[in-house]
Design a protein around this motif. Structure first.
Motif: not given
Ligand SMILES: CSc1nc2ncnc(N)c2[nH]1
Length: 165
Positions: A14-22, A103-110
């Motif tokens: 309700p009062s917060r959102v999850l974000l990721g820093l790339k 390993i997922f071949l995605h360079f996520a880094e978040m």
């Protein structure tokens, strides 16, 4: 022009959102939802769920599509078609993704972090977010088109709240 299908997942309470820093690559240094390319053979929804898991460590089984954003960059014929999802439930532990997700071949880094809805770091997000994030926060659905020149300048845009996508 064949659009490039992308997903964007905004997990919220309700009062917060999850974000990721790339931390690397496209959009480096910006706070963002979790997402990425839709792979061949998976649905857009499956792609959204997969990227959320890879980039944040959590699983959501209740993703709801709430937005459709199309991005064009001056000089680049490729149109990015971003399907925006939200979820107010998730399972698992939020964790920072790093090279090990390779390993997922995605360079996520978040680097995931919760933000209160009155403290969304819009100045450290993509320039278009300031237009549609308020619609997301009040629970509206939206459709938009943004023409970028470079990664910071919006040349023109169209954005509408919609009843259904
Ligand atoms: C390429 S322009 C763009 N704006 C965005 N806003 C939020 N998440 C993204 N992935 C975005 N991409």
């Amino acid at each position: 022009m064949l659009n490039k299908l992308l997903t964007l997942v905004l997990v919220r309470e309700p009062s917060r959102v999850l974000l990721g820093l790339k931390k690397k690559g496209f959009g480096e240094g910006k706070w963002n939802g979790f997402g990425g390319k839709v792979e061949p053979g998976e649905t857009i929804l499956e792609g959204a769920k997969r990227e959320l898991l890879e980039e944040s460590g959590v699983v959501s089984n209740s993703l709801e599509e709430i937005g459709l954003l199309k991005f064009e960059f001056v000089g680049d014929p490729q149109i990015l078609e971003v399907h925006v999802f939200t979820s107010n439930t998730f399972e698992g532990e939020i964790k920072e993704s790093d090279g090990s997700t390779r390993i997922f071949l995605h360079f996520a880094e978040m680097r995931p972090q919760w933000f209160y809805t009155d403290k969304i770091p819009l100045h450290q997000m993509w320039a278009d977010d300031k237009y549609w994030f308020p619609m997301f926060l009040k629970g509206s659905k939206f459709k938009g088109y943004f023409l970028f020149e470079g990664h910071e300048k919006i040349v023109k845009y169209q954005l509408d709240e919609v009843e259904k996508l």
